[in-house]
Design a protein around this motif. Structure first.
Motif, short mmCIF file in Angstrom:
data_model
loop_
_atom_site.label_atom_id
_atom_site.label_comp_id
_atom_site.label_asym_id
_atom_site.label_seq_id
_atom_site.Cartn_x
_atom_site.Cartn_y
_atom_site.Cartn_z
N GLY A 39 -97.42 42.34 -6.10
CA GLY A 39 -96.29 42.71 -5.13
C GLY A 39 -95.60 42.34 -6.03
O GLY A 39 -94.10 43.10 -5.71
N ARG A 40 -95.32 41.30 -6.41
CA ARG A 40 -93.91 40.53 -6.89
C ARG A 40 -93.95 41.34 -8.21
O ARG A 40 -92.57 42.18 -8.10
CB ARG A 40 -93.92 39.04 -7.69
N GLN A 41 -94.42 41.79 -9.26
CA GLN A 41 -93.99 43.32 -10.18
C GLN A 41 -93.56 44.37 -9.79
O GLN A 41 -93.39 45.49 -10.51
CB GLN A 41 -95.83 42.87 -11.01
N ASP A 42 -94.43 44.95 -8.50
CA ASP A 42 -94.43 46.23 -7.92
C ASP A 42 -92.91 46.21 -7.40
O ASP A 42 -91.97 46.90 -7.79
CB ASP A 42 -95.27 46.20 -7.26
N LEU A 43 -92.67 45.22 -6.98
CA LEU A 43 -91.40 44.91 -6.02
C LEU A 43 -89.90 44.98 -7.06
O LEU A 43 -89.14 45.52 -7.30
CB LEU A 43 -91.25 43.77 -4.71
N GLY A 44 -89.86 44.12 -8.42
CA GLY A 44 -89.32 44.20 -9.54
C GLY A 44 -89.44 45.22 -10.16
O GLY A 44 -88.10 46.16 -10.85
N LEU A 45 -90.36 46.32 -10.64
CA LEU A 45 -90.50 47.53 -11.19
C LEU A 45 -89.28 48.32 -10.46
O LEU A 45 -88.97 48.76 -10.62
CB LEU A 45 -91.80 47.96 -11.54
N ARG A 46 -89.49 48.10 -9.21
CA ARG A 46 -88.84 49.26 -7.87
C ARG A 46 -87.67 48.74 -8.07
O ARG A 46 -87.12 50.07 -8.18
CB ARG A 46 -89.09 49.32 -6.40
N ALA A 47 -87.02 48.06 -8.21
CA ALA A 47 -85.51 47.05 -8.35
C ALA A 47 -85.35 47.97 -10.01
O ALA A 47 -83.86 47.97 -9.87
CB ALA A 47 -85.50 45.52 -8.18
N TYR A 48 -85.62 47.91 -10.39
CA TYR A 48 -85.07 47.79 -11.78
C TYR A 48 -84.95 49.45 -12.13
O TYR A 48 -84.16 49.57 -12.79
CB TYR A 48 -86.37 47.06 -13.02
N ARG A 49 -85.82 50.22 -11.47
CA ARG A 49 -85.81 51.98 -11.74
C ARG A 49 -85.15 52.06 -11.08
O ARG A 49 -83.76 53.35 -11.74
CB ARG A 49 -87.03 52.35 -11.50
N VAL A 50 -84.09 51.37 -10.19
CA VAL A 50 -82.88 51.58 -9.02
C VAL A 50 -82.12 51.39 -10.29
O VAL A 50 -80.93 52.07 -10.46
CB VAL A 50 -83.09 51.17 -7.78
N ILE A 51 -82.41 50.45 -10.61
CA ILE A 51 -80.75 49.66 -11.44
C ILE A 51 -80.19 50.60 -12.36
O ILE A 51 -79.36 51.30 -12.74
CB ILE A 51 -80.92 48.17 -11.73
N GLU A 52 -81.58 50.96 -13.41
CA GLU A 52 -81.35 51.59 -14.68
C GLU A 52 -80.81 53.20 -14.30
O GLU A 52 -80.77 53.17 -15.47
CB GLU A 52 -83.11 51.73 -15.66
N GLN A 53 -81.48 53.69 -13.45
CA GLN A 53 -80.78 55.10 -12.93
C GLN A 53 -79.15 54.77 -12.42
O GLN A 53 -78.67 55.89 -13.23
CB GLN A 53 -81.73 55.56 -11.63
N HIS A 54 -78.59 54.05 -12.43
CA HIS A 54 -77.61 54.41 -11.88
C HIS A 54 -76.68 53.12 -13.03
O HIS A 54 -75.54 52.40 -12.79
CB HIS A 54 -77.17 53.50 -10.89
N ARG A 55 -77.34 52.51 -13.88
CA ARG A 55 -76.35 51.65 -15.25
C ARG A 55 -75.20 52.96 -15.97
O ARG A 55 -75.96 54.01 -16.28
CB ARG A 55 -77.30 51.60 -16.07
N GLY A 56 -73.87 52.62 -15.85
CA GLY A 56 -73.25 52.81 -17.05
C GLY A 56 -72.85 53.65 -15.78
O GLY A 56 -71.38 54.69 -15.88
N ALA A 57 -73.07 53.36 -14.44
CA ALA A 57 -72.02 55.11 -12.66
C ALA A 57 -70.47 54.82 -13.61
O ALA A 57 -69.66 56.20 -12.97
CB ALA A 57 -72.48 54.53 -11.68
N THR A 58 -70.02 53.27 -13.16
CA THR A 58 -68.75 53.16 -13.40
C THR A 58 -68.07 54.25 -14.52
O THR A 58 -67.07 54.90 -14.33
CB THR A 58 -68.20 52.20 -13.17
N ALA A 59 -68.95 53.94 -15.21
CA ALA A 59 -67.63 53.69 -16.96
C ALA A 59 -68.06 55.42 -16.73
O ALA A 59 -67.50 56.35 -17.51
CB ALA A 59 -68.70 53.25 -18.50
N LYS A 60 -69.18 56.74 -16.15
CA LYS A 60 -69.90 57.61 -15.91
C LYS A 60 -68.35 58.10 -15.61
O LYS A 60 -67.76 59.44 -15.15
CB LYS A 60 -70.78 57.96 -15.79
N THR A 61 -67.77 57.18 -13.93
CA THR A 61 -67.11 58.52 -13.37
C THR A 61 -65.62 58.10 -13.47
O THR A 61 -64.87 58.95 -13.95
CB THR A 61 -67.44 57.50 -11.52
N MET A 62 -65.28 57.12 -14.04
CA MET A 62 -64.02 56.50 -14.80
C MET A 62 -63.80 57.94 -15.57
O MET A 62 -62.87 58.34 -16.45
CB MET A 62 -63.88 55.36 -15.27
N GLY A 63 -65.22 58.00 -16.24
CA GLY A 63 -64.43 59.08 -18.14
C GLY A 63 -64.39 60.99 -17.18
O GLY A 63 -63.49 61.50 -17.63
N LEU A 64 -65.11 60.75 -16.13
CA LEU A 64 -65.17 61.94 -15.82
C LEU A 64 -63.96 61.84 -15.01
O LEU A 64 -62.87 63.67 -15.59
CB LEU A 64 -65.77 62.73 -14.82
#
Length: 75
Positions: A39-64
């Protein structure tokens, strides 16, 4: 604060976060996590995936923004 609320909602929707409403509920969830490695691993993996999907979002937005805003500042 808005960004935090948005990512918190994403984490909750993805099953990568837990909300508790009392000390008793917190104790219960922590106990469950300590006793449940899968359960810990599943929770952590789900959180990691969300964070990875949005990594660099600020930089991308500022670039645009700068791509479309700069010509207006120069002209």
């Amino acid at each position: 604060l808005h960004n935090f609320q948005t990512i918190a909602e994403m984490l909750l929707q993805a099953g990568g976060a837990i909300v508790v409403h009392s000390a008793e509920e917190l104790e219960s969830r922590v106990e469950w996590l300590l006793q449940n490695p899968a359960g810990r691993q599943d929770l952590g993996l789900r959180a990691y995936r969300v964070i990875e999907q949005h990594r660099g979002a600020t930089a991308k937005t500022m670039g645009l923004i700068s791509k479309y805003w700069k010509p207006r500042l120069d002209g």
